[in-house]
Design an enzyme around this catalytic site. Sequence first.
Site, PDB file in Angstrom:
ATOM      1  N   TYR A 182       0.821  -1.207   0.000  1.00 57.89           N
ATOM      2  CA  TYR A 182       0.000   0.000   0.000  1.00 57.89           C
ATOM      3  C   TYR A 182       0.860   1.264   0.000  1.00 57.89           C
ATOM      4  O   TYR A 182       1.850   1.353   0.728  1.00 57.89           O
ATOM      5  CB  TYR A 182      -0.923   0.045   1.218  1.00 57.89           C
ATOM      6  CG  TYR A 182      -1.976  -1.031   1.263  1.00 57.89           C
ATOM      7  CD1 TYR A 182      -2.264  -1.831   0.170  1.00 57.89           C
ATOM      8  CD2 TYR A 182      -2.706  -1.257   2.434  1.00 57.89           C
ATOM      9  CE1 TYR A 182      -3.235  -2.813   0.223  1.00 57.89           C
ATOM     10  CE2 TYR A 182      -3.688  -2.234   2.498  1.00 57.89           C
ATOM     11  CZ  TYR A 182      -3.945  -3.019   1.389  1.00 57.89           C
ATOM     12  OH  TYR A 182      -4.909  -3.992   1.458  1.00 57.89           O
ATOM     13  N   LEU A 239     -17.937  -1.486   0.916  1.00 65.65           N
ATOM     14  CA  LEU A 239     -18.859  -0.615   0.172  1.00 65.65           C
ATOM     15  C   LEU A 239     -18.765  -0.856  -1.334  1.00 65.65           C
ATOM     16  O   LEU A 239     -19.244  -0.053  -2.130  1.00 65.65           O
ATOM     17  CB  LEU A 239     -18.579   0.856   0.489  1.00 65.65           C
ATOM     18  CG  LEU A 239     -18.684   1.239   1.962  1.00 65.65           C
ATOM     19  CD1 LEU A 239     -18.411   2.726   2.151  1.00 65.65           C
ATOM     20  CD2 LEU A 239     -20.067   0.883   2.520  1.00 65.65           C
ATOM     21  N   ALA A 286     -24.919   6.486 -16.112  1.00 67.15           N
ATOM     22  CA  ALA A 286     -24.011   7.284 -16.930  1.00 67.15           C
ATOM     23  C   ALA A 286     -22.552   6.959 -16.653  1.00 67.15           C
ATOM     24  O   ALA A 286     -21.665   7.306 -17.450  1.00 67.15           O
ATOM     25  CB  ALA A 286     -24.265   8.768 -16.696  1.00 67.15           C
TER      26      ALA A 286
END
Length: 354
Positions: free
Chosen positions: A63, A218, A230
């Site tokens: 990370y 999430l 869109a």
Amino acid sequence: MPTQLDHYRLLGRSGLRVSPLCLGTMTFGVGPGAWGSTDEEAARMLDIYVERGGNFVDTADFYGQMGGSERLLGQIVGDRRERLVISTKYSITTSPGDPNAAGNSRRNMVRSVEASLKRMKTDWIDLLYLHMWDFRTPVDEILRAFDDLVSAGKVLYTGLSDTPAWQASRMQAIAEVRGWTQFCALQIQHNLIERTVERELIPMAREMGFGVCPWSPLGGGVLTGKYTSADLSASAGEMMSSRKAINVATGRLTEQNLAIAQVTADVAKEIGCTPAQVALAWLLAHPDVDSPVLGARTPAQLEDNLGALEVTLSDDHLARLDAASAVPKVFPMDMLSGAAETIMTGGVTVEKRA
């Protein structure tokens, strides 16, 4: 269901106490101009989390830029180290072109741990995950290397991430038989738009003593309601340069997943909370989930995510979310949970107690 960060849970089949929501740090140390957090935002998020009683922080050697997430953690944790359970991971390359600076080997594990300890300015790693299965390293090499690091006191607990269920269960059984350190955690993608893990991985975790710590709870932000139809395409120039483009490329952003996100938003409106809080509350209510890993980028997003601890989903809300996000069953579980059970028991009720 927990109502605050200091209502701790035991992690899997271990005595390690962790908060019901884990602070993920993939957004830490990424660098300017990227989708990550600034160093100031990262420090503030750690402060918010710890001040509320949170103790579980997740990172990885991969990370950030050149180990930036671990390095930043080493700077901002300070004298709170003793109170924190810090997990990190090894496996993904940190030195492209070097075949031994990647994969699940003993060499890469030991090399990665030594580098992580230096970056985080700590003497031990509370929880070390194998980050990603490489399909090459013998399992006894992996297990023995984990056990040696635990014996040396450099690692206290071990876990697996992104590993096939059959390999994870096999490794856990070998470790138990040989008296080596057993795994206590399984980090996998699990959320309302990724429930295929409920077929094999989560039942395996329950049976074999892994605590489940879902990443991307999430769905890459899809379940927050910020995307519409869109957003279903991304240009070649945009690909992998934004969170939206990554979601399109990885198949998270689809019409079906937007429909699941809409049901999540509908439930949130009825309750009076945000869609993100509903998605997290759904995971927190799952009996096999120990601690979802939050991936907030800003302090405001983290505050919103932590609000999920105060959200209670009714049986009706849970049923609607489950129905909207249901995935097809697979063999043999579809057969074994149906008529075959009656055939095996002869119509007699046989209760299995935990």
